[in-house]
Design an enzyme around this catalytic site. Structure first.
Site: not given
Ligand code: GLA
Length: 702
Positions: A150, A184-185, A191, A341
């Site tokens: 949250c 991350n992302e 929530c 990535e």
């Molecule tokens: C996302 C995440 C990564 C990994 C990839 C693949 O992009 O940022 O940590 O989990 O997916 O699943």
């Protein structure tokens, strides 16, 4: 009483302190421009996402040697390793990460560290169950997976501050750590817990100041949803019937997007303060629309994103990925960016998602990123995990570390990038054409999707692809971007508009720009309330049309016939146009409105507005439209390209660097009109240049 001298000294001291504060406030702001190659010590940022904690330490040295041999000079580390960094509340252990960094740094590899907040430790959930988000039925998620926290839980925010501060302090002077990736992302989940509800009410209060203003803006008179106290305002949670006020729902989307930005800012401020001089970024998700990236990325030094072209089944259809790159670049004023990535193997979790790609395709996709303005590529991941959810998500290497064909492709590109870094440095993707992405419209269409098959992103792609097939680059702009440098702005289904955006578009057209609008534009005001003006509402005058009737049909076939008698199948929605000052460019052929205009062209000031009241079914129809636009707007189209071949350009000092990318399994030939030099081979290429299957040519005018 103070003497004169004491007063003077006091004044000087306070002036000094004020200057210091101003300087540190300045240091807190992200820079206006950022050069990734300078940041990485003059090298193109070429890396892998590496999880040393997943492997025996004896493996680290072998990995670093293989990385260096492949031209890798960068890694991202640490993003999910919170429990390893803070095994006990408030007790930190970075020794393992220090050792990993040392091994990598010795091999010339620098690092960005991920703050590990995407994966809070089990002990944190056990101690503070309310760090977990609540779903829309009022049930809290439990420990497991990741990113289910949250954003307004005080315990989670305190824990975030603690771990980020500890990392920033520990790595403050580490020469091998050049930057930070926050979390991350950032994205889902939304929530629905009491913290978030109170925060939403506070957000509404800050925006509307009075309940009268909020009730008026949202039209809460409908179904008697009028609020008499701020604390009555709900979240758009699960209700019987499921329908919430669309104005509330749109503000809630904005609120959630702001909350992610604020969470990112909270971390960015700690990092800037405690580890000054290191760059800060985040790994965005391209076309993901749960967040307005033009806002989220403001506190960052540069944009990074996660690029997985293999989510599409058709690997030679490059437009979706290209648009992702261009949207990411546009989200921070077209500054060059990096891919944090980049697809390094087949994706999958419980099953493999897709079919394997030829090794050359991985290199071609990475070059596509470069062609669209990336100054950094980092493959996800170095090696496929033996453990956990992502056992099926291939890295560059498989679990056995064999230097497979993907590793060879990555190594080839590592050598090539080192060779052309000087050429690339300072060059940018530029374009006279912009695609306007409206986060408000996207969200409003999520809230009320119009008809079954409507897809805002598909609208974007249809126009985008047509320009790209004609070798014209496209910048992505947002409502607050500067429009002045463009010849053409395409704003598909610009559903939600505010007076500031209307004024900007009017100004753009009056000064000679060409604006393309499509169906369902100008329908809603900034509160997601339907206009009471004749459609397309505040855009009607510049479009020179009035819409008094429309036909939303997903099943019925319809066609537009253009001025040359060519017929274009159409679908989804049909605006029936009355012309006020515009001329018709195409008419419907079927139904009770056969013969009525469905597309128009209006001269407005020095410029033009094209309105397409429907969605065309064939890509060729959009290509024809682009041809007509080029004529009207004085755009030069590039060579026509075979399917699955892309031509993209970066520019520096008026010179172009061309990237010719073949995503197909056959050699392809393109006519570029003149002989050019291939900077990867040093050889001259004829005007009719041919590119082998899954290969790339980088070309300049010698
Ligand atoms: C996302 C995440 C990564 C990994 C990839 C693949 O992009 O940022 O940590 O989990 O997916 O699943």
């Amino acid at each position: 009483m103070k003497t004169r001298v004491e007063v003077m000294v006091a004044l000087l001291v306070s002036a000094f302190i004020l200057t210091l504060c101003a300087a540190s406030a300045q240091a807190q702001a992200p820079p206006k421009s950022f050069d990734l190659i300078d940041w990485n010590g003059g090298k193109f940022v070429y890396g892998v996402d590496y999880y040393p904690e997943h492997w025996d330490e004896v493996q680290w040295e072998r990995d670093a040697v293989m990385m260096q041999a492949a031209g890798i000079n960068f890694v991202r580390l640490g993003e999910f390793a919170w429990v390893k960094m803070e095994p006990v509340e408030g007790k930190f252990d970075f020794a393992w990460l220090d050792r990993a960094l040392k091994v990598l740094n010795v091999h010339g590899i620098k690092a960005v560290l991920g703050t590990p907040t995407a994966s809070p430790p089990a002990w944190l959930y056990a101690k503070f169950p309310d760090i977990a988000a609540m779903d829309e039925n009022g049930v809290r998620y439990r420990y497991g997976s990741r990113r289910n926290y949250c954003l307004h839980s005080p315990s989670f925010l305190a824990a975030t501050r603690r771990v980020v501060s500890a990392m920033a302090t520990h790595y403050r002077n580490h020469p091998g750590v050049i930057g930070w990736q926050i979390d991350n992302e950032l994205g889902d989940p939304i929530c629905y817990d009491p913290y978030c509800r109170a925060a939403f009410q506070k957000w509404c209060r800050a925006k509307y100041k009075t309940l009268e203003a909020l009730n008026k803006a949202w039209g809460t008179i409908f179904w008697g949803h009028t609020y008499l106290a701020w604390t009555e305002i709900p979240l758009p949670w699960n209700t019987l019937g499921g329908a919430h006020n669309p104005s509330l729902a749109l503000d809630h989307r904005r609120f959630h997007s702001d909350a992610m930005r604020d969470y990112l800012k909270l971390q960015a401020e700690i990092l800037r303060k405690l580890s000054p001089g290191k760059a800060i970024t985040h790994n965005d998700m391209g076309m993901y629309d749960g967040v307005d990236y033009s806002q989220l990325n403001a506190p960052l030094d540069f944009v990074a994103w996660d690029n997985y072209p293999m989510f599409g089944e058709n690997y030679s259809d490059y437009a979706g990925t290209g648009l992702g790159h261009d949207l990411m670049r546009g989200s921070k004023n077209n500054q060059n960016f990096m891919v944090m990535e980049e697809q390094g193997g087949l994706p999958g979790w419980d099953i493999f998602w897709g079919r394997q790609a030829a090794p050359g395709l991985y290199r071609a996709w990475a070059y596509q990123a470069v062609a669209h303005g990336a100054d950094g590529i980092c493959y996800f991941r170095w090696r496929t995990s033996r453990y956990g959810t992502e056992q099926y998500w291939q890295g560059v290497l498989d679990q056995d570390s064999y230097p497979n064909a993907r590793y060879q492709a990555v190594s080839q590109m590592g050598k090539e990038l080192a060779q052309i870094t000087g050429l690339l440095k300072g060059s940018k993707a530029v374009s006279p054409v912009a695609l306007l992405v409206s986060p408000d419209s996207r969200w409003a269409f999520h809230i009320q999707p119009l008809v079954k098959d409507f897809d805002y992103n598909r609208q974007l792609r249809l126009y985008y692809s047509a320009f790209r097939r004609a070798s014209v680059g496209v910048n992505v702009v947002f409502p607050q971007s500067d429009f002045t440098s463009y010849k053409v702005i395409v704003a598909p289904s610009l559903f939600v508009v505010d007076p500031a955006l209307v004024a900007k578009l009017e100004d753009f057209v009056k000064k000679g720009g060409t604006l393309v609008l499509s169906y369902r534009s100008g329908v809603k005001d900034e509160h997601n309330v339907v206009t009471n003006q004749t459609l397309p509402g505040p855009l009607a005058e510049m479009a020179g049309i009035a819409i008094h009737d429309f036909d939303p049909q997903t099943n019925q076939e319809q066609e537009l016939e253009d001025g040359e008698g060519e017929r274009h199948p159409a679908r989804i929605w049909f605006d029936i146009l009355d012309l006020t000052t515009a001329g018709s460019i195409a008419t419907y052929t079927k139904g009770y409105y056969a013969g009525k205009p469905g597309a128009s062209f209006n001269q407005y000031g020095q410029g033009h507005v094209v309105y397409l009241g429907t969605e065309l079914s064939k890509s060729e129809s959009y290509s024809k439209l682009v041809g007509a636009l080029a004529e009207a707007a004085g755009l030069t189209l590039g060579p026509s390209l075979p399917e699955g071949v892309e031509l993209a350009a970066r520019e520096k000092d008026g010179k172009r660097i061309l990237f010719l990318l073949n995503y197909t399994d056959k050699p392809q030939t393109v006519s570029l009109g003149q002989a050019l030099q291939n900077v990867l081979t040093g050889q001259s290429e004829p005007a009719e240049v041919s590119v082998p299957a899954f290969d790339v040519k980088v070309l300049v005018n010698p």
